[in-house]
Design an enzyme around this catalytic site. Sequence first.
Site, short mmCIF file in Angstrom:
data_model
loop_
_atom_site.label_atom_id
_atom_site.label_comp_id
_atom_site.label_asym_id
_atom_site.label_seq_id
_atom_site.Cartn_x
_atom_site.Cartn_y
_atom_site.Cartn_z
N LYS A 1 0.79 -1.25 0.01
CA LYS A 1 0.00 -0.01 -0.22
C LYS A 1 0.82 1.13 -0.15
O LYS A 1 2.08 1.31 0.22
CB LYS A 1 -1.03 0.04 1.36
N TYR B 1 17.05 30.07 8.38
CA TYR B 1 16.08 30.67 9.04
C TYR B 1 16.16 30.96 10.35
O TYR B 1 16.41 29.81 10.95
CB TYR B 1 14.52 29.96 8.58
C1 PLP Z 1 -0.40 -1.66 6.88
C2 PLP Z 1 -0.96 -2.84 7.09
C3 PLP Z 1 -0.32 -4.22 7.49
C4 PLP Z 1 0.94 -4.20 7.25
O1 PLP Z 1 1.60 -3.60 8.49
P1 PLP Z 1 3.21 -3.39 8.84
O2 PLP Z 1 3.19 -3.07 10.19
O3 PLP Z 1 3.83 -2.41 8.00
O4 PLP Z 1 3.96 -4.86 8.59
C5 PLP Z 1 -0.83 -5.49 7.25
N1 PLP Z 1 -2.35 -5.38 7.40
C6 PLP Z 1 -3.02 -4.30 7.66
C7 PLP Z 1 -4.54 -4.39 7.78
C8 PLP Z 1 -2.66 -2.91 7.55
O5 PLP Z 1 -3.33 -2.02 7.36
#
Ligand code: PLP
Length: 344
Positions: free
Chosen positions: A33, A242
């Site tokens: 994702k 800055y």
């Molecule tokens: C993002 C996510 C994962 C992966 O999680 P990590 O901590 O990055 O390994 C797995 N399952 C769901 C439902 C998620 O939202």
Amino acid sequence: MATGHLTIDLSAVVQNWRALDAMTGCETAAVVKANGYGLGAGPVSVALAQAGARRFFVATAEEGATVRKALGAGPMIGVFSGHMEGDTDRIRTHDLIPMLNSVDQMLRHVESLPGHRFGFQLDTGMNRLGLEAEDWAALREIAEGLQPALIMSHLACADEPDHPMNLQQLQQFRDMTAGIDAPRSLSATGGILLGHAFHFDLTRPGVGLYGGLPFEDSLQTVRLDLPVIQTRTVAPGETVGYGNTWTAGAPSRIATVSAGYADGLLRAIGDRVALFADGVPCPIRGRISMDLITVDITGLAADPDYLTMLGDGNTVDMLADAAGTIGYEVLTSLGRRYSRNYIP
Ligand SMILES: *Cc1c(COP(=O)(O)O)cnc(C)c1O
């Protein structure tokens, strides 16, 4: 060229996937994702599929379409957000498997795409996504008859091994899925590290593939080299950047590199990290700007062409610590302006 160079080591991603897979006796998926946690969902998915990954997960159907185009037909692509209004065509065209989160989503799915595979996401206490226990109890018999491709839930505190929530959610997941005839999945990266009881039929690591905690042994997958635009010597009493937040106490050589908070180098990092020139640490001086960072190179024998922000001495989680955040945010913030080079 003033763009930073991001080098993405796909073989490190594959090695991390294999290492996580070796910790379990079950199948290991890959969560890609948010554009593969910023590394590029296409190249990452293709590399992992070549290494043997057969199931991928994304947050939205749009992301699923991108991953399907990269992978072609075959691998399963699960969508955590389930089946939203407007997703139907995409789910059908790209053969995505929505993880249904509610009764509404289930009705939408079976009405709009009868016979199209799906999974269920159950809420075991995180109260973020998934069917509540009561809805699931009411639905379960019908649901089982429809032969879901997967039943999954997600742990809220898996990065804290001793947190009582882990066993609580494990028990709830067992209770909700007892006797079910479908593959089950509970664990992301953190859950894999919690041991066998949490593994079920499939794990879903994300961050551990990309070099982030809580997988301490994961290999770093990104290197970020920033071009030096200009160097100068500042005299004692002169200030840099800055707000005049840094004042030279001694004659100092300052390099200005091309990248800043607009590239995901969070302003909150402040001056708490050093960049590296051939392994020599060069501390940040003054504030991080939108496109520029000023760095103390007094310790170097010669002005460098590049300074390294990630790689050499710096890990993703070191930058995250400095900014008071987590590696996930550093990775998913990696800038779009960088040139990207993939090492197979
Ligand atoms: C993002 C996510 C994962 C992966 O999680 P990590 O901590 O990055 O390994 C797995 N399952 C769901 C439902 C998620 O939202």
